[in-house]
Design a protein around this motif. Structure first.
Motif, PDB file in Angstrom:
ATOM      1  N   PRO A  44       0.756  -1.246  -0.156  1.00  0.00           N
ATOM      2  CA  PRO A  44      -0.042  -0.039   0.063  1.00  0.00           C
ATOM      3  C   PRO A  44       0.814   1.304   0.052  1.00  0.00           C
ATOM      4  O   PRO A  44       1.781   1.182   0.446  1.00  0.00           O
ATOM      5  CB  PRO A  44      -0.708  -0.092   1.222  1.00  0.00           C
ATOM      6  CG  PRO A  44      -0.769  -1.634   1.628  1.00  0.00           C
ATOM      7  CD  PRO A  44       0.526  -1.991   1.308  1.00  0.00           C
ATOM      8  N   ALA A  45       0.339   2.193  -0.665  1.00  0.00           N
ATOM      9  CA  ALA A  45       1.329   3.499  -0.994  1.00  0.00           C
ATOM     10  C   ALA A  45       1.673   4.145   0.422  1.00  0.00           C
ATOM     11  O   ALA A  45       0.619   4.184   1.300  1.00  0.00           O
ATOM     12  CB  ALA A  45       0.322   4.536  -1.724  1.00  0.00           C
ATOM     13  N   ASN A  46       2.691   4.505   0.692  1.00  0.00           N
ATOM     14  CA  ASN A  46       3.136   5.231   1.950  1.00  0.00           C
ATOM     15  C   ASN A  46       2.791   4.641   3.200  1.00  0.00           C
ATOM     16  O   ASN A  46       2.505   5.084   4.091  1.00  0.00           O
ATOM     17  CB  ASN A  46       2.964   6.651   1.784  1.00  0.00           C
ATOM     18  CG  ASN A  46       3.544   7.486   2.528  1.00  0.00           C
ATOM     19  OD1 ASN A  46       4.712   7.302   2.849  1.00  0.00           O
ATOM     20  ND2 ASN A  46       2.918   8.687   3.219  1.00  0.00           N
ATOM     21  N   GLN A  47       2.807   3.210   3.355  1.00  0.00           N
ATOM     22  CA  GLN A  47       2.037   2.634   4.515  1.00  0.00           C
ATOM     23  C   GLN A  47       2.793   1.518   4.852  1.00  0.00           C
ATOM     24  O   GLN A  47       2.826   0.410   4.654  1.00  0.00           O
ATOM     25  CB  GLN A  47       0.493   2.126   4.532  1.00  0.00           C
ATOM     26  CG  GLN A  47      -0.442   3.491   4.171  1.00  0.00           C
ATOM     27  CD  GLN A  47      -1.517   2.609   4.147  1.00  0.00           C
ATOM     28  OE1 GLN A  47      -2.244   2.072   5.006  1.00  0.00           O
ATOM     29  NE2 GLN A  47      -2.205   2.747   3.159  1.00  0.00           N
ATOM     30  N   PRO A  48       4.322   1.664   5.319  1.00  0.00           N
ATOM     31  CA  PRO A  48       5.306   0.765   5.320  1.00  0.00           C
ATOM     32  C   PRO A  48       4.456  -0.630   6.702  1.00  0.00           C
ATOM     33  O   PRO A  48       4.937  -1.728   6.507  1.00  0.00           O
ATOM     34  CB  PRO A  48       6.404   1.237   5.985  1.00  0.00           C
ATOM     35  CG  PRO A  48       5.911   2.732   6.472  1.00  0.00           C
ATOM     36  CD  PRO A  48       4.708   2.872   5.551  1.00  0.00           C
ATOM     37  N   GLU A  49       3.864  -0.253   7.412  1.00  0.00           N
ATOM     38  CA  GLU A  49       3.418  -0.990   8.331  1.00  0.00           C
ATOM     39  C   GLU A  49       2.114  -1.988   7.875  1.00  0.00           C
ATOM     40  O   GLU A  49       2.030  -2.820   8.610  1.00  0.00           O
ATOM     41  CB  GLU A  49       2.964  -0.158   9.598  1.00  0.00           C
ATOM     42  CG  GLU A  49       1.602   0.464   9.368  1.00  0.00           C
ATOM     43  CD  GLU A  49       1.605   1.849   8.521  1.00  0.00           C
ATOM     44  OE1 GLU A  49       0.623   2.313   8.000  1.00  0.00           O
ATOM     45  OE2 GLU A  49       2.849   2.260   8.302  1.00  0.00           O
ATOM     46  N   ALA A  50       1.614  -1.528   6.668  1.00  0.00           N
ATOM     47  CA  ALA A  50       0.569  -2.245   6.046  1.00  0.00           C
ATOM     48  C   ALA A  50       1.018  -3.453   4.919  1.00  0.00           C
ATOM     49  O   ALA A  50       0.208  -3.812   4.494  1.00  0.00           O
ATOM     50  CB  ALA A  50      -0.525  -1.445   5.632  1.00  0.00           C
ATOM     51  N   VAL A  51       2.295  -3.391   5.024  1.00  0.00           N
ATOM     52  CA  VAL A  51       2.983  -4.485   3.735  1.00  0.00           C
ATOM     53  C   VAL A  51       2.574  -5.842   4.413  1.00  0.00           C
ATOM     54  O   VAL A  51       2.885  -6.032   5.497  1.00  0.00           O
ATOM     55  CB  VAL A  51       4.329  -4.069   3.679  1.00  0.00           C
ATOM     56  CG1 VAL A  51       4.934  -5.256   2.689  1.00  0.00           C
ATOM     57  CG2 VAL A  51       4.553  -2.795   2.935  1.00  0.00           C
ATOM     58  N   TYR A  52       2.092  -6.664   3.287  1.00  0.00           N
ATOM     59  CA  TYR A  52       2.124  -8.071   3.682  1.00  0.00           C
ATOM     60  C   TYR A  52       2.065  -8.836   2.446  1.00  0.00           C
ATOM     61  O   TYR A  52       2.153  -8.192   1.329  1.00  0.00           O
ATOM     62  CB  TYR A  52       0.617  -8.428   4.427  1.00  0.00           C
ATOM     63  CG  TYR A  52      -0.459  -8.335   3.604  1.00  0.00           C
ATOM     64  CD1 TYR A  52      -1.177  -9.512   3.217  1.00  0.00           C
ATOM     65  CD2 TYR A  52      -1.115  -7.199   3.351  1.00  0.00           C
ATOM     66  CE1 TYR A  52      -2.293  -9.241   2.459  1.00  0.00           C
ATOM     67  CE2 TYR A  52      -2.186  -7.134   2.744  1.00  0.00           C
ATOM     68  CZ  TYR A  52      -2.779  -8.005   2.352  1.00  0.00           C
ATOM     69  OH  TYR A  52      -4.136  -7.934   1.477  1.00  0.00           O
ATOM     70  N   GLY A  53       2.166 -10.301   2.353  1.00  0.00           N
ATOM     71  CA  GLY A  53       2.339 -10.855   1.420  1.00  0.00           C
ATOM     72  C   GLY A  53       2.207 -12.473   1.710  1.00  0.00           C
ATOM     73  O   GLY A  53       2.118 -12.803   2.850  1.00  0.00           O
ATOM     74  N   PHE A  54       1.962 -13.313   0.728  1.00  0.00           N
ATOM     75  CA  PHE A  54       1.902 -14.487   1.065  1.00  0.00           C
ATOM     76  C   PHE A  54       1.869 -15.564  -0.439  1.00  0.00           C
ATOM     77  O   PHE A  54       1.842 -14.929  -1.622  1.00  0.00           O
ATOM     78  CB  PHE A  54       0.451 -15.104   1.521  1.00  0.00           C
ATOM     79  CG  PHE A  54      -0.855 -14.280   0.975  1.00  0.00           C
ATOM     80  CD1 PHE A  54      -1.469 -15.144  -0.086  1.00  0.00           C
ATOM     81  CD2 PHE A  54      -1.176 -13.184   1.162  1.00  0.00           C
ATOM     82  CE1 PHE A  54      -2.538 -14.594  -0.720  1.00  0.00           C
ATOM     83  CE2 PHE A  54      -2.224 -12.535   0.646  1.00  0.00           C
ATOM     84  CZ  PHE A  54      -2.873 -13.311  -0.398  1.00  0.00           C
ATOM     85  N   ASP A  55       2.142 -16.826  -0.337  1.00  0.00           N
ATOM     86  CA  ASP A  55       2.112 -17.598  -1.615  1.00  0.00           C
ATOM     87  C   ASP A  55       0.468 -17.699  -1.977  1.00  0.00           C
ATOM     88  O   ASP A  55      -0.410 -18.008  -1.155  1.00  0.00           O
ATOM     89  CB  ASP A  55       2.633 -18.995  -1.292  1.00  0.00           C
ATOM     90  CG  ASP A  55       4.022 -18.816  -1.295  1.00  0.00           C
ATOM     91  OD1 ASP A  55       4.463 -18.050  -1.190  1.00  0.00           O
ATOM     92  OD2 ASP A  55       4.405 -20.066  -0.941  1.00  0.00           O
ATOM     93  N   THR A  56       0.061 -17.599  -3.381  1.00  0.00           N
ATOM     94  CA  THR A  56      -1.325 -17.826  -3.633  1.00  0.00           C
ATOM     95  C   THR A  56      -1.368 -19.143  -4.378  1.00  0.00           C
ATOM     96  O   THR A  56      -2.585 -19.483  -4.298  1.00  0.00           O
ATOM     97  CB  THR A  56      -1.140 -16.639  -5.039  1.00  0.00           C
ATOM     98  OG1 THR A  56      -0.585 -17.047  -6.042  1.00  0.00           O
ATOM     99  CG2 THR A  56      -1.177 -15.205  -4.558  1.00  0.00           C
TER     100      THR A  56
END
Length: 375
Positions: free
Chosen positions: A173-185
């Motif tokens: 998310p733009a300018n939200q380092p604390e909101a970054v996440y990810g995973f295998d799809t």
């Protein structure tokens, strides 16, 4: 000169070893090299991802063979590009994953770092995943922290999509380092490559042309999508243990025994088209669940060169106005993103900085990842 780190990556597709020499702040690639696998070693590594006979001896031999290949490849990279060995701070070697079982709290990568360090006379950082697992995480995916450092934008929402053997997303998310996440799809090249090689003799479907020639089989795709992994909520990760050609064969047999079976649909290119659509469907769901209205998707990994897959993804995301482009428009070729990520993780280890994102892996906090084998 800035510190140089070497990153080594061999992924789920097992199509070769990628090696980069990079420095950071700003990112600069000094040299790159891909070494194809010896077919016998490739076959053995693939076999070791599933239970079999005499596994420990076979694993030990593959561990040595892979490490020798990596060490010699690094020396080749250094000598061919006239790099000064004293400028290289460390090697980040991911190794080859032969078993990933986060539900049981373990993961296993081989490619002996002791041997790599002995061959190259450079310290090696390895075993990146288990520290995160010890803290309660999945140990994967690890590249989102690098994606955040390199690709997050101040005003544009972005998704970095890695299309290797397994597909994974980093939501930025733009300018939200604390909101970054990810995973295998879910699966990407791992099933498409295996199916393509079986029926065409080619190791992969170049440009996705074979899949584009076929028509997806909806009942089969729906059956494939009932795999438990797709219903899991993040954090989650997967590999050959879950998605492999034997699993696919079992699903096809079940479909052929089903009342919905239509023998006119049962041709190899239609099944390839189904696998491509399965990959795209899971990615679309992952992006839509992020809640981001629109933005930019940047694709890396071997699948970034599958033009059919990218066109299918553009079509599925068209209503939300997501653009889909390879990462080279951001200055880093899709081929080298993952290897560069492990050079970056080696740099983070040397500077005693965390390499994981708890929101991605589910770990109990930020951790310095890896162990060092000194030369």
């Amino acid at each position: 000169m800035s510190e140089i780190y070497i990153g080594v990556m061999t992924g789920t597709s097992m199509d070769g070893v990628d090696i980069v020499a990079a420095s950071f702040d700003p990112l600069q690639l000094h040299a790159t090299l891909t070494i194809p696998f010896d077919p016998d070693l490739q076959d053995e590594l693939m076999a070791l991802t599933l239970p079999g006979d005499n596994e420990i001896d076979r694993m030990g031999k593959a561990d040595v063979a892979l490490a020798t290949m990596i060490g010699q490849g690094i020396n080749q990279l250094i000598e061919k590009n006239n790099l000064n060995r004293s400028d290289i701070k460390a090697i980040g070697s991911h190794g080859q994953t032969i078993r990933h079982r986060p539900e049981h709290g373990f993961t296993l990568q081989i490619g002996d770092p002791n041997l790599i360090s002995e061959i190259t006379q450079i310290p090696v950082i390895s075993d990146f995943r288990r520290r995160d697992m010890a803290a309660g995480g999945q140990g994967a995916p690890l590249v989102p922290a690098f994606h955040q450092a390199l690709f997050q934008h101040a005003s544009i929402d972005r998704v970095i999509l890695n299309l290797g053997g397994i597909a994974n997303v980093s939501i930025l998310p733009a300018n939200q380092p604390e909101a970054v996440y990810g995973f295998d799809t879910g699966p990407a090249n791992i099933l498409m490559d295996a199916w393509c090689e079986r029926y065409t003799g080619h190791p992969y479907d170049e440009n996705g042309d074979w899949a584009a020639y076929g028509t997806p089989i909806r009942p089969l795709m729906d059956r494939l999508y009932t795999h438990d992994f797709f219903a899991k909520e993040p954090p989650k990760s997967t590999g050959r243990e879950d998605f492999n050609i034997d699993w696919l064969d079992d699903q096809i047999i079940d479909w052929r025994n089903d009342i919905s079976y239509n023998e006119l649909e049962d041709i190899p290119e239609n099944i390839q088209a189904t696998l491509a659509k399965l990959t795209v469907r899971a990615i679309q769901k992952a992006i839509y669940r992020s809640g981001l209205e629109n933005g930019e998707v940047y694709v890396c990994g071997g699948g970034a060169y599958n033009s059919h897959l990218l066109e299918q993804l553009r079509w599925r995301l068209r209503k939300h106005h997501w653009s889909v482009q390879p990462t080279d428009v951001l200055g880093l070729s899709p081929t080298w993103v993952e290897a560069t990520a492990f050079a970056w993780l080696a740099m983070r280890f040397i500077h005693k900085q965390s390499g994981n994102l708890p929101a991605v892996t589910g770990a109990n906090g930020f951790r310095v990842l890896g162990t060092i084998t000194a030369n």
